[in-house]
Design a protein around this motif. Sequence first.
Motif, short mmCIF file in Angstrom:
data_model
loop_
_atom_site.label_atom_id
_atom_site.label_comp_id
_atom_site.label_asym_id
_atom_site.label_seq_id
_atom_site.Cartn_x
_atom_site.Cartn_y
_atom_site.Cartn_z
N PHE A 25 -4.70 -1.95 2.70
CA PHE A 25 -3.44 -1.98 1.95
C PHE A 25 -2.27 -2.21 2.90
O PHE A 25 -1.38 -3.03 2.63
N ASN A 26 -2.26 -1.50 4.02
CA ASN A 26 -1.16 -1.64 4.98
C ASN A 26 -1.13 -3.02 5.62
O ASN A 26 -0.05 -3.58 5.87
N ILE A 27 -2.32 -3.59 5.87
CA ILE A 27 -2.38 -4.96 6.39
C ILE A 27 -1.75 -5.92 5.38
O ILE A 27 -0.94 -6.79 5.75
N PHE A 28 -2.11 -5.76 4.11
CA PHE A 28 -1.57 -6.64 3.08
C PHE A 28 -0.04 -6.52 2.99
O PHE A 28 0.66 -7.53 2.97
N ILE A 29 0.46 -5.29 2.92
CA ILE A 29 1.90 -5.08 2.78
C ILE A 29 2.64 -5.61 4.00
O ILE A 29 3.76 -6.15 3.89
N ASN A 30 2.03 -5.50 5.17
CA ASN A 30 2.66 -6.02 6.39
C ASN A 30 2.78 -7.54 6.34
O ASN A 30 3.81 -8.11 6.73
N HIS A 31 1.73 -8.22 5.83
CA HIS A 31 1.75 -9.69 5.78
C HIS A 31 2.54 -10.22 4.58
O HIS A 31 3.18 -11.27 4.67
N TYR A 32 2.47 -9.52 3.46
CA TYR A 32 3.09 -10.00 2.22
C TYR A 32 3.87 -8.87 1.54
O TYR A 32 3.49 -8.39 0.47
N PRO A 33 4.99 -8.45 2.13
CA PRO A 33 5.73 -7.28 1.62
C PRO A 33 6.40 -7.50 0.27
O PRO A 33 6.71 -6.53 -0.42
N GLU A 34 6.62 -8.76 -0.13
CA GLU A 34 7.40 -9.03 -1.34
C GLU A 34 6.55 -9.25 -2.60
O GLU A 34 7.09 -9.45 -3.67
N VAL A 35 5.24 -9.20 -2.48
CA VAL A 35 4.37 -9.53 -3.62
C VAL A 35 4.48 -8.48 -4.72
O VAL A 35 4.51 -8.79 -5.90
N LEU A 36 4.54 -7.20 -4.33
CA LEU A 36 4.60 -6.10 -5.29
C LEU A 36 5.96 -5.42 -5.26
O LEU A 36 6.60 -5.33 -4.21
N THR A 37 6.39 -4.92 -6.41
CA THR A 37 7.59 -4.08 -6.44
C THR A 37 7.24 -2.72 -5.83
O THR A 37 6.06 -2.39 -5.64
N GLU A 38 8.24 -1.91 -5.56
CA GLU A 38 7.99 -0.59 -4.99
C GLU A 38 7.16 0.26 -5.94
O GLU A 38 6.27 1.01 -5.51
N LYS A 39 7.44 0.15 -7.24
CA LYS A 39 6.65 0.91 -8.22
C LYS A 39 5.20 0.42 -8.24
O LYS A 39 4.26 1.23 -8.30
N GLU A 40 4.99 -0.90 -8.18
CA GLU A 40 3.62 -1.43 -8.16
C GLU A 40 2.87 -0.99 -6.91
O GLU A 40 1.67 -0.69 -6.97
N LYS A 41 3.56 -0.93 -5.78
CA LYS A 41 2.92 -0.44 -4.55
C LYS A 41 2.47 1.01 -4.73
O LYS A 41 1.36 1.40 -4.32
N GLU A 42 3.33 1.82 -5.36
CA GLU A 42 2.99 3.22 -5.59
C GLU A 42 1.77 3.35 -6.50
O GLU A 42 0.85 4.14 -6.24
N LEU A 43 1.73 2.55 -7.57
CA LEU A 43 0.60 2.60 -8.50
C LEU A 43 -0.70 2.14 -7.83
O LEU A 43 -1.77 2.71 -8.05
N LEU A 44 -0.60 1.11 -7.00
CA LEU A 44 -1.78 0.63 -6.29
C LEU A 44 -2.30 1.69 -5.33
O LEU A 44 -3.52 1.89 -5.20
N LYS A 45 -1.41 2.39 -4.66
CA LYS A 45 -1.84 3.45 -3.74
C LYS A 45 -2.58 4.57 -4.48
O LYS A 45 -3.58 5.10 -3.98
N VAL A 46 -2.10 4.91 -5.67
CA VAL A 46 -2.79 5.93 -6.47
C VAL A 46 -4.17 5.42 -6.88
O VAL A 46 -5.17 6.14 -6.81
#
Length: 760
Positions: free
Chosen positions: A29-50
């Motif tokens: 997940f961290n690799i993805f967010i580092n390479h493509y930080p704009e793909v998900l909104t902050e709320k979507e990132k939170e839901l994906l982490k859950v």
Amino acid sequence: MLNNHLKTHLAKSDGTTIREHIDDLFKQFNIFINHYPEVLTEKEKELLKVAIEYHDYGKLNKLFQCKLPANPKLKPVKCSKEKDDKIPHQYLSPLFLENLKDKFNLQELSIIIYSIINHHARGREYLNNVGIKLLIDEIGKNISNFFSHIGINSLTPQTANFYKKRFEYIIDNIGDIKKLNDKLKNNDNFVKSVIKISGLLIRIDHSASGEDLIIEEEPIKENREDLFLNYLEKNNKPRNLRDFQKKFKDRENLVLVADTGLGKTGLATLWSKRKMFYVLPNRTSTNAMFETMKQIFGKEKVGLLHSTSLFYIFANKDTEDFTILRDYDNTKNLSKPITISTADQLFTAVFKYPTYEKIYATLSYSDIVIDEIQGFDPSQIVPILKQIEETTKLGAKYLIITATLPQIIKEELEKLGFEIKTDDPLTIDNTKRHKIEILQKNIFDILDIIVEKAKNNKNVLVLTNTVSTAQEIYKNLDYKDKNLLHSRFIWEARRKKEEQIKNDYQTAKGKIWVSTQLVEASLDIDFDILFTEVAPADSLIQRMGRIWRHRKEDYTGEPNIYILSEVDEKKDIYEKVLRDESIKLIQQYLDKEGYLLSKEKRKIVEILYSRENLKRLNSEYFEKWKEVEKVLNSNWDYLFKKETQLIFRDTFSFEAIPCIFKDKVEDLINKYKELKNIQDKEEKRLKRIDILRQINDLKVPIPVYWVLNEKIKDKNPYEILDRDLDIYLLAKYFVYDDELGIRIDKEILGNYQFDEEIFI
């Protein structure tokens, strides 16, 4: 307490605990967010982490644990005789989410639950109102058998109600395909979040589960224009962009009709600013584009994706075996910054087979180039158009480059808001390349003319509509320097012939090559003269593109394109109305000297495939188009990925091995089985791939009706040498040699006649 259980229960048979596996997912997940930080909104990132945290909690299930080998370092689970886990673990994981009901609303929890239950393909039967009732009943009956070892002995009414309410929300909103498609069409944010989060969870889980897999390799950071200019310089070409490329490189969703030789590959390189997929109609074309893109971006950045891509890469390897395997696995995982692909690998996702979300989610932040869209059949084009419509709503961008554009496709893309350029002056090649003569004859009537042209030191291409016609033409040509190429050669022979035809047109004169529409789009060749059976205009124009292709000056002299208007109606594969209409349109648009210019070619195809014209002709093409549209707009049953890919490949083909290779292939099968004793997994895999590649080289595609026809059942058309490896051996009456390819010994079969099919 629960976290302690996660540390002491297994996620995988290799001894990885559930906690360790979840932590591995968070790394991806961290690799993805580092390479493509704009793909998900902050709320979507939170839901994906859950979803990541809870996705495998269902593996605490005692019956699941009892399927895995015991780990001596961990406390053993007491197992009963019952070993079947009954319910897929991902359907048990949401039971543990009840404690989050005050943190997330109904819609957000439904997104998390949908993502968890769909990160594996099993369990679709529960996604309806009857299914959810059966599921809850089954959980209630078995919960002590599942979780008593961690202190859960019953399904409380509160938990059952929590579970039921969220599942009902999923079922009511996206539980069937029509509802899902309707909401996606209407730009529903809930559905878009569902697809992105669930698709990324699938990829993150897969990446964390495989050795050397990564969810995303590092994106292209270099300036793409500089990379392309460097490529031009290395290939001794002028180091500058063409006006055509400058004009269109920064457009959004664009359809561009442009002639060969103007720099379409360069435009695609410049247009794509993000992760890129380059889609072509067939494997030969993708292989060639793969080699080009490696030169532009570097071989470590580019992946090749089609049904036999691993065999191609091994046969042409320029790096160590381990690197090939790692790159191939990451390409399959959609992790490469640049991927060259056939359509069946991406555009079957529109049928919403289980785990399709990973394709849609990945395309949501990608730029997709589709080359020669007119080369697809309606059963392929209609799904492609629908998937384009749906994925653009998620964020995908498209560049569609084609030599001709049927009006029916143009209209659909206009509805989707695409910018469409069909006659921009910079896209038109004004060279006079093709001087046409239409002969009211059958191709067998002019064999002496074909030979005469070759004797005059011309390289002659003869194209027929069916393989059997090509074989007969070849046998009847009284000329020594002749060759035959079609799809019914074993792959090894076909590959050699494709290389030979590309070499011959450059180095030899007075050659005759007989082929089929196989060469229409896949081979970059340049012959002097074409003799072709009549076909629909788009096919004819593609065939013309193999003549006077790379030359800069106008062609002068006698005609260099001869179209034979008479064909054997009993076996021809094309609609007569489309063939006849194409001849009329070509005659109408020839200039007074008999040339057919680029601009007129575009008009002909546009007119031929307009809805109005197809209706007037009562064409089967239009009927097929409407039929596929109807399916895609209805609530069809879920398909599986393998079934959907058949739509994009030749659904009438069956790959088998000619009987003359029986001893050789049996020896290879035995060698394959002997490899089971090798302990080193990597060594074993490499050796298996090499043997499978050798077996694949001996396969030949044939029409499926050759072996499944009721009339020849008693002839035993094939035998199964190895079902697990999909190895079938053809009967002796399927005769093969590398001169003619596969054909049928009709003396053995008596009077039975095989008709031709759409098979090249």
